[in-house]
Design an enzyme around this catalytic site. Structure first.
Site, PDB file in Angstrom:
ATOM      1  CG  HIS A  21      -1.774   1.207   1.347  1.00 40.18           C
ATOM      2  ND1 HIS A  21      -1.796   2.007   2.467  1.00 40.18           N
ATOM      3  CD2 HIS A  21      -2.631   1.782   0.462  1.00 40.18           C
ATOM      4  CE1 HIS A  21      -2.652   2.994   2.284  1.00 40.18           C
ATOM      5  NE2 HIS A  21      -3.157   2.883   1.072  1.00 40.18           N
ATOM      6  CG  HIS A  63      -7.708   6.211  -1.180  1.00 46.30           C
ATOM      7  ND1 HIS A  63      -7.333   7.211  -0.322  1.00 46.30           N
ATOM      8  CD2 HIS A  63      -6.756   5.248  -1.067  1.00 46.30           C
ATOM      9  CE1 HIS A  63      -6.213   6.864   0.298  1.00 46.30           C
ATOM     10  NE2 HIS A  63      -5.835   5.678  -0.144  1.00 46.30           N
ATOM     11  NE  ARG A 115      -0.122  16.699  -3.946  1.00 48.58           N
ATOM     12  CZ  ARG A 115      -0.812  15.766  -3.297  1.00 48.58           C
ATOM     13  NH1 ARG A 115      -2.040  16.027  -2.845  1.00 48.58           N
ATOM     14  NH2 ARG A 115      -0.293  14.580  -3.080  1.00 48.58           N
ATOM     15  CB  CYS A 148       3.610  19.454  -7.377  1.00 48.33           C
ATOM     16  SG  CYS A 148       3.113  17.872  -6.683  1.00 48.33           S
ATOM     17  CE1 TYR A 184       4.975  14.512  -2.827  1.00 46.52           C
ATOM     18  CE2 TYR A 184       4.743  14.225  -0.468  1.00 46.52           C
ATOM     19  CZ  TYR A 184       4.219  14.591  -1.684  1.00 46.52           C
ATOM     20  OH  TYR A 184       2.927  15.056  -1.766  1.00 46.52           O
TER      21      TYR A 184
END
Length: 576
Positions: free
Chosen positions: A143, A167, A241, A291, A429
């Site tokens: 996950h 999701h 964001r 981003c 990230y």
């Protein structure tokens, strides 16, 4: 043995036939198994030496073989349509397109109490979504959000997905359906959301020109054609964001403060916004914010990744004003020293998940303390107080680094020997090589993204556009930017697949260092023929002579970050 005989010419029929054998064995199937072993090759000498008995035996075997083949033909003709129909019916339950979470006839029915008994890895982890019940035990380790998936263990994921609304996208829902094991008892599917308060009910209003990627949480980018209209991106159309609902801070209530944890309690600080403004000299910096996943949609053309489908507009350039972080840390007892060279500064925001764990990350202390690093605690953006979407009342601005480090709604700062232990720092990230995927990734082997690599984009025209020449030239506009304060020294453009390159004109002032802002560019290229498709490539070179790689396939990573290959678009050049 049949499956071996038929595997090449009739692979699919063989597999189905093999399954049918398991359900309904053929009479005298031993003949089929032994036939090839009883048939041996022979040369002419052997043939002439064979006795009549041997020849009769060969004829007998051949006859039995013919009978067997005829029997197989009859079996296939009679039974294969039935087997195919049965297989098709089985597959229909599993693969027919249906609304995720809808009731599926033929599947077992479980009560919410049944689901609740499966709440950890020892019992198996079950969840429910609408009318569906799912066993997600095999998915836990891969996950992308780590063990936060266990928040819904033994119950409905809907309350959590109202917060993690990202999701609720077709790809995620389709993936979940692969773990479907049954239906929830009718009537219980609505209990999970009964009396649930919508955490996104108090979101700020946004400009309609923004290109929305998700509504809950809100994520949207600036149309690329607007990016190059101005050196400074207007706040209202600056990309947004978010990971969670937007906090609503009321300064008049006196409940907001910034906690700064120094080396000891004596030097720790607790400041409200007015105290921060009064105690520390304001400092302004013009810096681009981008981003980590900007241009991910281009990388997804190589192979799908996990993350928002950003185009080229998850970037903007603004003037930020606030107190230098260095000044605040000095007041908290932090000193310039080689002893703390490998330390970190951790930041917490007010935005938090259902367990009240805040969005939190860290940056190297060396960046925070660098007098030339321009890291500030910003309370203004483009000459106005920060808006809610951009971190009101306070956000950290870390020029030259990925946007993930620019924590909004800043409420806590701590200097530590360790990085932040948050999911966002440790398990997100980060980038890996193209052969690493979710089933074998070890996030601890890669550092968190800090400074961003060089990138460039064609903003006008856009991909697929029909364009007319102006004075027999193709007019192009775009932007380029590099992290770490490295200025853009050149932008190259090609319209013949890289055989020849043209140097674009840089429109904005460029410094070789401390160049936190982007650089816009333009090019007017001669085109000899019209009425055909033209492919445009662009690449930038920064002050360290870093440049962009040619293809996204060389940069592909499962998280879809650092998508900084050549920007390539195709346009149709029309006759004037």
């Amino acid at each position: 043995m049949c499956s071996q005989v038929l595997i090449n010419p009739f692979r699919k029929g063989c597999v189905i036939f093999s399954k049918s054998l398991a359900r309904r064995p053929l009479a005298n199937s031993s003949w089929i198994r032994t036939l090839p072993h009883g048939t041996q090759s022979s040369n002419n000498h052997d043939f002439h030496d064979k006795s009549g008995y041997e020849n009769s035996k060969r004829l007998m075997i051949t006859g039995f073989g013919a009978i067997t083949l005829a029997g197989l033909y009859y079996y296939f003709k009679k039974n294969i349509p039935t087997v195919w129909a049965h297989e098709s019916k089985e597959n229909e339950v599993n693969t027919v397109a249906r609304e995720p979470g809808s009731f599926v006839e033929g599947l077992p029915v479980y009560s919410s109490d049944d689901v609740a008994k499966h709440c950890n890895e020892s019992t198996g982890v079950w969840i429910s979504y609408k009318s569906g019940v799912y066993d997600i035990t095999p998915f836990i380790k891969i996950h992308p959000g780590g063990n936060k998936i266990l928040l819904g263990a033994g119950g409905s994921v809907e309350p959590f997905w109202s917060l993690y609304a990202i999701h609720q996208q077709p790809g995620t829902l389709a993936l979940m359906e692969k773990y479907r094991i049954g239906n929830l008892t009718k009537g219980e599917e609505h209990l999970a959301m009964a009396n649930m308060h919508d955490p996104y009910a108090n979101e700020p209003r946004r400009h309609p020109v923004l290109v929305v990627k998700t509504k809950k949480p809100f994520n949207a980018e600036t149309p690329s054609s607007l990016l190059v209209e101005s050196f400074i991106t207007p706040t209202d159309i600056f990309y947004v964001r978010h990971h969670f609902p937007v906090p609503d801070v009321d300064l008049s209530s006196g409940n907001y403060s910034l906690e700064v944890i120094g080396l000891d309690e004596k030097h720790s600080l607790n400041l409200n916004l007015d105290q921060l403004k009064t105690a520390y000299a304001p400092h302004s910096v013009t810096a681009a914010l981008q981003c980590s996943g900007n241009r991910r949609s281009e990388m997804n053309r190589v192979k799908p990744t996990k993350g928002l489908e950003w185009g080229q507009g998850a970037i903007g350039n603004a003037v930020w004003k606030g107190a230098r972080l260095r000044d605040v840390l000095l007041a908290a007892g932090i000193k310039d020293s080689d002893e703390n060279e490998n330390w970190h500064v951790q930041f917490d925001g007010l935005d938090a998940d259902p367990t009240n764990a805040p969005y939190a990350i860290s940056i190297p202390l060396t960046k925070a303390m660098d007098p030339r690093g321009d890291v500030i605690l910003a309370y203004e953006m483009n000459g106005e107080p920060l808006t809610r979407d951009h971190g009101f009342p306070l956000r950290v601005v870390v020029p030259g680094t990925t946007g993930a480090r620019w924590v909004k709604w800043l409420t806590r700062i701590e200097v530590s020997k360790n990085e932040s232990e948050s999911h966002w720092q440790q398990c997100d990230y980060k980038s890996f090589n193209p052969s690493t995927d979710w089933d074998k990734v070890d996030f601890s082997t890669a550092p968190a993204i800090q400074e961003m690599p060089v990138t460039s984009v064609v903003c006008e025209p856009h991909d697929g556009e029909k364009v007319k020449l102006k004075k027999d030239k193709l007019n192009l506009r775009g932007f380029a930017w590099s992290g770490g304060g490295r200025g853009i020294v050149r932008v190259d453009v090609s319209i013949d697949l890289g055989k020849t390159w043209h140097v674009a004109e840089l429109l904005d002032p460029v410094k070789l260092s401390k160049q936190w802002a982007w650089t816009r560019w333009q090019a007017n290229l001669p085109v000899q023929t019209t009425g055909q498709e033209t492919e445009i490539w662009v690449r930038a070179v920064d002050s360290s002579y870093n440049t962009q790689p040619e293809g996204m396939e060389h940069l592909w990573n499962m998280r879809g970050v650092l998508a900084v290959a050549y920007h390539k678009i195709k346009v149709l050049v029309e006759e004037n």
